[in-house]
Design an enzyme around this catalytic site. Structure first.
Site, PDB file in Angstrom:
ATOM      1  CG  ASP A 286     -16.123  -4.868  15.448  1.00 29.13           C
ATOM      2  OD1 ASP A 286     -16.327  -6.083  15.345  1.00 29.13           O
ATOM      3  OD2 ASP A 286     -15.420  -4.229  14.630  1.00 29.13           O
TER       4      ASP A 286
HETATM    5  C1  GLC Z   1     -14.516  -5.170  11.529  1.00 31.92           C
HETATM    6  C2  GLC Z   1     -14.481  -6.483  12.311  1.00 31.92           C
HETATM    7  C3  GLC Z   1     -13.375  -6.556  13.329  1.00 31.92           C
HETATM    8  C4  GLC Z   1     -12.204  -5.724  12.856  1.00 31.92           C
HETATM    9  C5  GLC Z   1     -12.633  -4.276  12.853  1.00 31.92           C
HETATM   10  C6  GLC Z   1     -11.557  -3.350  12.317  1.00 31.92           C
HETATM   11  O1  GLC Z   1     -15.834  -4.799  11.280  1.00 31.92           O
HETATM   12  O2  GLC Z   1     -15.669  -6.902  12.939  1.00 31.92           O
HETATM   13  O3  GLC Z   1     -13.041  -7.928  13.503  1.00 31.92           O
HETATM   14  O4  GLC Z   1     -11.093  -5.895  13.720  1.00 31.92           O
HETATM   15  O5  GLC Z   1     -13.846  -4.075  12.123  1.00 31.92           O
HETATM   16  O6  GLC Z   1     -11.335  -3.627  10.974  1.00 31.92           O
END
Ligand code: GLC
Length: 753
Positions: A286
């Site tokens: 993430d």
């Molecule tokens: C965010 C979220 C995730 C998302 C990623 C990219 O913090 O936790 O669900 O896909 O970052 O935006």
């Protein structure tokens, strides 16, 4: 097209694996590491040197770490093409990028938030919405979405319940798998025999692996503590379904699970997901989660974080820069085996080959204008919005507003509240490419449909003025609820009550309105206890998307049957959560209304149970009948129930089948959803709905994920929601290969390794 001799991996006739091996073999260590780096919002000019060096292999177009609630400039095919041209023409091996974006519930055509799509209990609808999202997003050059979110969310204080399929693992597994198929095109253009995708396929991403919905206190990013059996039977179930559906990628979660950050969780990532479950695609971290290992206190610095994450099974480092900064050195120093890098690179390159990017990395810029927000896409969005409307109460049949023949419209209707005229707020969280001007407000839809009615509207800014208008109207539609900024990532709440001031306004409206219909538009299940007797009708609508106004009015007028069902239990008060239908019996089971209660200050149980929703016709259930009272080894039993429409309007009945094991080697939930059938019933229609019950449906998993076919006595219940229905008992003979979990067994891939 024959491949140039110096680039044999471009030979399209070769199998995916062979093309990957040829390309990887041609790469330097730095170029391999580059494939494991994901950057945000690269620019072909500003990042020309990095592109020429192959310093990153994928990128995300996003507004930042909380992309879900911040709008950005979006993506356009021309900009993506310029980036791809720079990557392909300036780098030594000409490897294209994969451009990723959070296409969560639509692109230009915004569908209801996943919680709203879940209210349809309709996998076909979810698949169709994802398919449209893929067609539209790929037209802008996006080929990888970070969806579906598969977290089983049982605490509505957590803002990300908006992105979930609700509280139930079975529903999450079925709808999540349907979303994967829709995004990737399992029907028409998805993984063919050779595993390649068509040009309008989006690589899906099962996230956030795993257990994120258990964040302590509903506080986003908080620690998670869960036993291995609950993890296997509830939280891993949607991920197993997504892997079985061919999901191309997986995202590891931010949180710690039993003190181990998921980004460094070798037991659940490399051993279980990639080993036991055989997931062959890339795992992406993430946002900055690799770097966050330092803050978790398990890495001294990003160098150690890179080592931990790669060893654990994270293949792509989203925006930290830890892989790009340290992996080559970690390999040369012998701290990280190059085989791990090669495995990760192979997964990323296979994704690129399967997406057809080595053959054609460019997008036809003309496609977007043809596919964005078409009439068909709007029609699907309207159907999805109507399916998201859950009618909770309708005293004295106030609804629908029109007679079956379309007559009987009220003379005067007043529409009030913040969602009366809202546009972009109808979209909900994680809407990056929708445009407010495309949205249909509820008030506009009322005016459009009730042409002969005098419709007055206010947006709730002047509560006193609204009262004056309300007392003149025959029907008041109070459209209240949550602004999208209150749900989604990093938006947890301590109170599930309606936002400040709204209950008071509704109470005032109830005192002056002849008939008051309350529509609660929301990103999460709310505690609606104070609305229990307020007004004449109550509907809950998870943010319904670009056609939200039409969908809501289609249901309120009766043009479309009220068919939404609760994907999450509705509590009376916040203090009850977490609250879910599939809880364990405990040694002192709850007897609603009986002496053994849990709270001294409130009744127990949900205000409205999981699966609940009213229609516009009474549906009668017959007795549940089984083709046999005994399920033999390898056998099947048909469970049948007759349903009849005893009203004068068409309805859609969502027949739910629940199972309960009377006895097992571990304590099992009092209610497990094991099947859903949506049946359309015209007035007077009767239908026998049938479910096929086999061992797999009734099995559970032990602590390491082995399936247990223990057999024993089960109670099956078919009904309109988790709290009602007709039941029958079934004796299940243990299956020969069934494995019985021994309580206390030491799992090999426990959550604490
Ligand atoms: C965010 C979220 C995730 C998302 C990623 C990219 O913090 O936790 O669900 O896909 O970052 O935006």
């Amino acid at each position: 097209m024959t491949a140039p001799a110096h680039r044999p991996w471009l030979d399209r006739t070769l199998p995916v694996a062979e093309r990957v091996a040829l390309l990887r073999a041609a790469m330097t260590l730095e170029e391999k590491v580059g494939q494991l780096v994901q950057v945000a919002n690269p620019d072909p000019v500003r990042d020309a040197d990095a592109l020429a060096a192959g310093a990153f292999g994928t990128c995300i177009v996003a507004s930042g770490e909380h992309a879900g609630n911040v709008r950005d400039a979006g993506t356009q095919a021309e900009a993506v093409n310029a980036l791809q041209r720079a990557a392909v023409e300036s780098s030594r091996l000409g490897v294209p990028l994969v451009v990723a974006r959070d296409v969560i519930h639509g692109h230009r055509t915004v569908f209801p938030i996943p919680l709203g799509q879940a209210a349809s209990f309709d996998a076909d609808l979810v698949r169709a919405c994802a398919r449209v999202a893929a067609r539209e997003a790929t037209a802008d050059g996006v080929r990888w979405t970070f969806a579906p979110m598969l977290d089983v969310a049982q605490d509505p204080r957590w803002g990300r319940v908006a992105e979930s399929w609700g509280e139930d693992a079975w529903l999450g597994a079925h709808l999540g798998a349907a979303a994967v198929e829709g995004f990737q095109g399992a029907d028409d253009a998805g993984p063919r025999g050779d595993g390649t995708f068509a040009a309008d396929a989006l690589a899906a991403c099962a996230k956030h692996y795993v257990g994120y919905g258990l964040a302590q206190g509903g506080r986003d990013y908080a620690e998670v503590d869960v036993g291995p059996r609950t993890l296997q039977n509830r939280h891993l179930r949607p991920f197993r379904a997504a892997v079985d559906a061919g999901v191309a990628t997986v995202m590891s979660a931010f949180h710690t699970l039993d003190t181990v950050p998921m980004t460094a969780h070798e037991g659940l990532l490399r051993a279980h997901l990639k080993g036991d479950l055989g997931f062959a695609g890339p795992v992406v971290s993430d946002w900055d989660a690799v770097g966050e290992l330092v803050r978790h206190g398990v890495a001294h610095d990003t160098r150690e974080a890179a080592s931990l994450a790669l060893r654990a099974g994270v293949d792509v480092d989203m925006v930290t820069g830890a892989y790009g900064g340290h992996l080559a050195d970690l390999v040369r120093s012998g701290e990280v085996p190059e085989e791990l890098v090669d495995d990760a690179v192979g997964r990323v390159l296979a994704l690129k080959v399967r997406l057809g990017l080595l053959d054609d990395p460019f997008t036809d810029p003309a496609r977007a204008a043809r596919v964005h927000l078409t009439t068909e896409h709007r029609a699907l969005a309207r159907r999805a919005a109507a399916s998201a409307v859950v009618l909770l109460r309708d005293d004295d049949g106030v609804l629908p507003l029109l007679a079956p023949d379309g007559t009987g419209a009220p003379a005067r209707v007043h529409v009030t509240g913040p969602f009366a005229t809202a546009r972009a707020e109808l979209f909900g969280t994680w809407t990056l490419d929708g445009r407010g001007e495309d949205a249909v407000p509820i008030a506009d839809a009322v005016r459009e449909r009730l042409a002969g009615t005098e419709v007055t509207v206010d947006d709730g800014r002047w509560p006193d003025a609204a009262l004056v208008a309300a007392r003149e109207a025959d029907v008041v539609l109070a459209c209240v609820g949550e602004h999208p900024m209150r749900s989604g990532e990093a938006n947890s709440v301590t109170s599930l009550e309606l936002p400040p001031g709204q209950v008071e306004q509704l109470e005032a409206l109830a005192r002056v309105s002849r008939r008051l219909v309350v529509v609660v538009v929301t990103g999460r299940p709310l505690a609606l206890g104070r609305l229990a007797h307020l007004g004449d009708a109550l509907a809950l609508v998870p943010h319904p998307g670009v056609e939200g106004g039409h969908g809501v009015v289609d249901v309120l007028t009766g043009d479309v049957p009220a068919s939404g069902r609760l994907p999450s239990s509705i509590p009376w008060v916040t203090g009850q959560v977490p609250l879910h239908h599939d809880h364990l019996p405990t040694g002192r089971p709850l007897d609603p209304g009986g002496p053994v209660g849990r709270y001294r200050d409130h009744q127990d149980g949900p205000m409205y149970p999981f699966g609940f929703g009213l229609g516009y016709a009474p549906v009668e259930y017959g007795a549940l009948e089984l083709s046999s009272s005994r399920l033999e080894r390898e056998g099947r039993v048909a469970a049948r129930v007759r349903v009849a429409n005893r009203g004068d309007r068409p309805t859609v009945e969502t027949v739910q089948l629940y199972a309960r094991a009377r006895r097992a080697s571990v304590s099992r939930p009092v209610s497990e959803l094991v099947g859903v059938r949506r049946v359309e019933l015209a007035p007077g229609d009767e239908r026998v709905v049938s479910f096929e019950v086999d061992h797999g449906l009734l099995a559970h998993r032990d602590a390491v994920g082995h399936t247990c076919h223990e057999g024993g006595r089960f109670v099956l219940t078919a009904g309109p929601h988790a709290g009602a229905g007709s039941s029958a008992e079934l004796d299940v003979v243990p299956a020969p290969h069934g494995r019985t979990a021994e309580p206390g067994e030491v799992p090999t891939h426990s959550s604490d390794r």
